[in-house]
Motif scaffolding. Structure first.
Motif, PDB file in Angstrom:
ATOM      1  N   SER A  77       0.805  -1.224   0.000  1.00  0.00           N
ATOM      2  CA  SER A  77       0.000   0.000   0.000  1.00  0.00           C
ATOM      3  C   SER A  77       0.839   1.276   0.000  1.00  0.00           C
ATOM      4  O   SER A  77       0.286   2.377  -0.085  1.00  0.00           O
ATOM      5  CB  SER A  77      -0.923   0.012   1.224  1.00  0.00           C
ATOM      6  OG  SER A  77      -0.168   0.022   2.430  1.00  0.00           O
ATOM      7  N   ALA A  78       2.160   1.164   0.077  1.00  0.00           N
ATOM      8  CA  ALA A  78       3.009   2.347   0.202  1.00  0.00           C
ATOM      9  C   ALA A  78       3.004   3.194  -1.065  1.00  0.00           C
ATOM     10  O   ALA A  78       2.952   2.675  -2.185  1.00  0.00           O
ATOM     11  CB  ALA A  78       4.442   1.934   0.529  1.00  0.00           C
ATOM     12  N   ALA A  79       3.078   4.488  -0.870  1.00  0.00           N
ATOM     13  CA  ALA A  79       3.297   5.407  -1.998  1.00  0.00           C
ATOM     14  C   ALA A  79       4.764   5.342  -2.407  1.00  0.00           C
ATOM     15  O   ALA A  79       5.618   4.908  -1.621  1.00  0.00           O
ATOM     16  CB  ALA A  79       2.925   6.825  -1.581  1.00  0.00           C
ATOM     17  N   TYR A  87       7.801  -1.110  -3.249  1.00  0.00           N
ATOM     18  CA  TYR A  87       6.439  -0.672  -2.923  1.00  0.00           C
ATOM     19  C   TYR A  87       5.519  -1.047  -4.074  1.00  0.00           C
ATOM     20  O   TYR A  87       5.939  -1.160  -5.227  1.00  0.00           O
ATOM     21  CB  TYR A  87       6.398   0.837  -2.679  1.00  0.00           C
ATOM     22  CG  TYR A  87       6.890   1.660  -3.851  1.00  0.00           C
ATOM     23  CD1 TYR A  87       6.054   1.989  -4.921  1.00  0.00           C
ATOM     24  CD2 TYR A  87       8.216   2.089  -3.909  1.00  0.00           C
ATOM     25  CE1 TYR A  87       6.516   2.722  -6.005  1.00  0.00           C
ATOM     26  CE2 TYR A  87       8.695   2.822  -4.991  1.00  0.00           C
ATOM     27  CZ  TYR A  87       7.835   3.131  -6.039  1.00  0.00           C
ATOM     28  OH  TYR A  87       8.300   3.836  -7.118  1.00  0.00           O
ATOM     29  N   GLY A  88       4.233  -1.257  -3.770  1.00  0.00           N
ATOM     30  CA  GLY A  88       3.250  -1.601  -4.796  1.00  0.00           C
ATOM     31  C   GLY A  88       3.403  -3.039  -5.254  1.00  0.00           C
ATOM     32  O   GLY A  88       4.387  -3.725  -4.972  1.00  0.00           O
ATOM     33  N   THR A 110      -5.748  -3.747  -3.972  1.00  0.00           N
ATOM     34  CA  THR A 110      -5.496  -2.336  -4.243  1.00  0.00           C
ATOM     35  C   THR A 110      -4.098  -1.942  -3.791  1.00  0.00           C
ATOM     36  O   THR A 110      -3.512  -2.569  -2.890  1.00  0.00           O
ATOM     37  CB  THR A 110      -6.527  -1.440  -3.542  1.00  0.00           C
ATOM     38  OG1 THR A 110      -6.447  -1.647  -2.132  1.00  0.00           O
ATOM     39  CG2 THR A 110      -7.932  -1.748  -4.038  1.00  0.00           C
ATOM     40  N   GLN A 111      -3.579  -0.906  -4.439  1.00  0.00           N
ATOM     41  CA  GLN A 111      -2.317  -0.308  -4.049  1.00  0.00           C
ATOM     42  C   GLN A 111      -2.481   1.215  -4.084  1.00  0.00           C
ATOM     43  O   GLN A 111      -3.554   1.726  -4.425  1.00  0.00           O
ATOM     44  CB  GLN A 111      -1.193  -0.744  -4.997  1.00  0.00           C
ATOM     45  CG  GLN A 111      -1.383  -0.288  -6.434  1.00  0.00           C
ATOM     46  CD  GLN A 111      -0.268  -0.742  -7.363  1.00  0.00           C
ATOM     47  OE1 GLN A 111       0.535  -1.618  -7.049  1.00  0.00           O
ATOM     48  NE2 GLN A 111      -0.210  -0.144  -8.538  1.00  0.00           N
ATOM     49  N   ASN A 112      -1.434   1.943  -3.752  1.00  0.00           N
ATOM     50  CA  ASN A 112      -1.511   3.401  -3.747  1.00  0.00           C
ATOM     51  C   ASN A 112      -1.694   3.919  -5.173  1.00  0.00           C
ATOM     52  O   ASN A 112      -0.960   3.524  -6.086  1.00  0.00           O
ATOM     53  CB  ASN A 112      -0.234   3.976  -3.132  1.00  0.00           C
ATOM     54  CG  ASN A 112      -0.395   5.430  -2.761  1.00  0.00           C
ATOM     55  OD1 ASN A 112      -0.509   6.292  -3.622  1.00  0.00           O
ATOM     56  ND2 ASN A 112      -0.403   5.707  -1.465  1.00  0.00           N
ATOM     57  N   THR A 113      -2.664   4.778  -5.368  1.00  0.00           N
ATOM     58  CA  THR A 113      -2.967   5.250  -6.724  1.00  0.00           C
ATOM     59  C   THR A 113      -1.887   6.174  -7.284  1.00  0.00           C
ATOM     60  O   THR A 113      -1.884   6.457  -8.487  1.00  0.00           O
ATOM     61  CB  THR A 113      -4.320   5.972  -6.758  1.00  0.00           C
ATOM     62  OG1 THR A 113      -4.314   7.033  -5.788  1.00  0.00           O
ATOM     63  CG2 THR A 113      -5.457   5.003  -6.449  1.00  0.00           C
ATOM     64  N   GLN A 114      -0.947   6.633  -6.446  1.00  0.00           N
ATOM     65  CA  GLN A 114       0.149   7.446  -6.962  1.00  0.00           C
ATOM     66  C   GLN A 114       1.085   6.649  -7.870  1.00  0.00           C
ATOM     67  O   GLN A 114       1.819   7.232  -8.681  1.00  0.00           O
ATOM     68  CB  GLN A 114       0.956   8.036  -5.805  1.00  0.00           C
ATOM     69  CG  GLN A 114       0.212   9.058  -4.975  1.00  0.00           C
ATOM     70  CD  GLN A 114       1.074   9.624  -3.863  1.00  0.00           C
ATOM     71  OE1 GLN A 114       2.253   9.906  -4.067  1.00  0.00           O
ATOM     72  NE2 GLN A 114       0.491   9.782  -2.676  1.00  0.00           N
ATOM     73  N   GLN A 119      -6.127   3.151  -9.927  1.00  0.00           N
ATOM     74  CA  GLN A 119      -6.030   1.875  -9.230  1.00  0.00           C
ATOM     75  C   GLN A 119      -5.608   0.766 -10.209  1.00  0.00           C
ATOM     76  O   GLN A 119      -6.005   0.759 -11.372  1.00  0.00           O
ATOM     77  CB  GLN A 119      -7.365   1.512  -8.569  1.00  0.00           C
ATOM     78  CG  GLN A 119      -7.265   0.364  -7.574  1.00  0.00           C
ATOM     79  CD  GLN A 119      -6.145   0.541  -6.571  1.00  0.00           C
ATOM     80  OE1 GLN A 119      -5.080  -0.085  -6.698  1.00  0.00           O
ATOM     81  NE2 GLN A 119      -6.378   1.412  -5.587  1.00  0.00           N
TER      82      GLN A 119
END
Length: 369
Positions: A77-79, A87-88, A110-114, A119
């Motif tokens: 979930s990390a940005a 991450y991701g 889900t993961q961070n949308t950044q 998504q």
């Protein structure tokens, strides 16, 4: 001084663990240490080694060694950040494959949308799995009739054969509520089987507490005492073995052994019954395809009697457990440690623990003639 992937000093307890591992098995300990400092260590299946009439084989086949992503949820979930820690989904799954894991159990999609500016989709996650030689062996999703078809669609996209939940079918102490849950699960299990899936539920310690099914009734007309039947054991009998399966969380099963020992029978007498996780599985052997290989140190000062540790660093006897239940080709072991994330102070901790836990899982050995 040892450091984690994030570059921060490793805590003294972690250094002691790695030192102890190196004494027991120098090559495996060195590999764990390399993983802990972020080196890329590609692990392979330990070969069978013959000596005289005996041969040594991995107790858990390499193809059946997995991880539930809840253990590394902080990094999924990390940005994007500058810690140097993956991450991701794309980066974390690549790292998991490097460590040697072959299977993944999901705990959300889900993961961070950044990362992508939107998504990620299940189809994109499937490609990442395939690119890294990973197989999805299950999921902790929400299991209810209203969304079950959608959950099965996602499971098929990800290529998994098992679909499940991390929650008990009901939190009730009363048979009538477990009867109602069994009716729902039998029907959903039929639907899953038609699509080539197995429906499973995952236990916490309360699932192996005692039903209230005997004795005087309370003001609501419900029993106040017990026959000594445990909740999930009752659910075994009420569900169809063709349609409903189970994932044993080994840690929570041993917590149940510690916490849920006494009940009051129908005549008001206190009885003691010690729960046995191994016999629990053996009695329903073909209904347990999945396991959470979660370890813990005994600590009777805690309410649960244990505190979580990386696999192989605690007091639970996984050698005895997996050797006794047998049927290694059917069993899939997913490492889990709820407490693995290290927070902002140590963003690499969960993946460091994943590396150490994989090494310890791979060292479990069985000797055959």
């Amino acid at each position: 001084m040892g450091k984690t992937q994030s570059g921060s000093p490793m805590d003294p307890a972690a250094r002691r663990r790695l030192t102890r591992r190196s004494i027991l098995a120098a090559s495996a300990g060195a590999a764990a240490a390399l993983s802990a400092v972020g080196a890329n260590v590609v692990r392979t299946e330990t070969p069978a080694v013959a000596h005289g009439q005996l041969r040594a084989e991995p107790l858990i086949p390499g193809r059946n060694r997995g991880i539930i992503l809840y253990s590394v949820r902080d990094r999924i979930s990390a940005a994007p950040d500058d810690s140097g820690v993956p991450y991701g989904f794309e980066r974390v799954l690549a790292r998991i494959a490097e460590l040697g894991y072959k299977e993944v159990e999901f705990a959300g999609y889900t993961q961070n949308t950044q990362i992508l500016g939107r998504q990620i989709t299940p189809a994109e996650i499937r490609k990442i799995l395939d690119d890294n030689g990973l197989t999805a062996n299950g999921t902790h999703a929400s299991i209810n009739p209203a969304t079950f078809e959608q959950q099965m669609d996602i499971a098929e996209t990800l290529g998994m054969k098992n679909i499940g939940t991390g929650s008990d079918p009901t939190n009730s102490s009363y048979p009538s509520d477990w009867d109602a849950a069994a009716d729902v699960w039998n029907e959903l299990g039929r639907q899953a089987r038609r699509r080539g899936l197995r429906l499973y539920t995952h236990n916490h310690d309360a699932a192996y507490s005692f039903l209230l099914d005997k004795g005087p009734l309370d003001a609501n007309g419900r029993p106040t005492r017990s026959s000594g039947t445990r909740r999930l054991e009752y659910f075994f009998r009420k569900t169809d073995p063709r349609y409903v399966f189970f994932e044993l969380d080994i840690y929570w099963a041993y917590v149940a052994r510690f916490k849920h020992q006494k009940y009051v029978d129908r005549w008001g007498r206190e009885k003691t019954d010690l729960f046995d996780p191994i016999l629990n599985v053996v009695s329903q052997s073909r209904r347990f395809p999945l396991f959470h290989a979660k370890d813990g140190n005994r600590n009777s000062a805690l309410a649960n009697g244990y505190e979580m540790t990386p696999l192989g660093e605690g007091d639970i006897n996984f050698q005895q457990f997996f050797q006794t239940i047998g049927d290694a080709d059917f069993r899939h072991a997913n490492w889990e440690q709820d407490t693995a994330p290290g927070g902002a102070a140590n963003p690499g901790q969960s993946l460091d623990f994943a590396a150490l836990s994989y090494t310890n899982m791979s060292e479990l050995t069985i000797y055959r003639r």
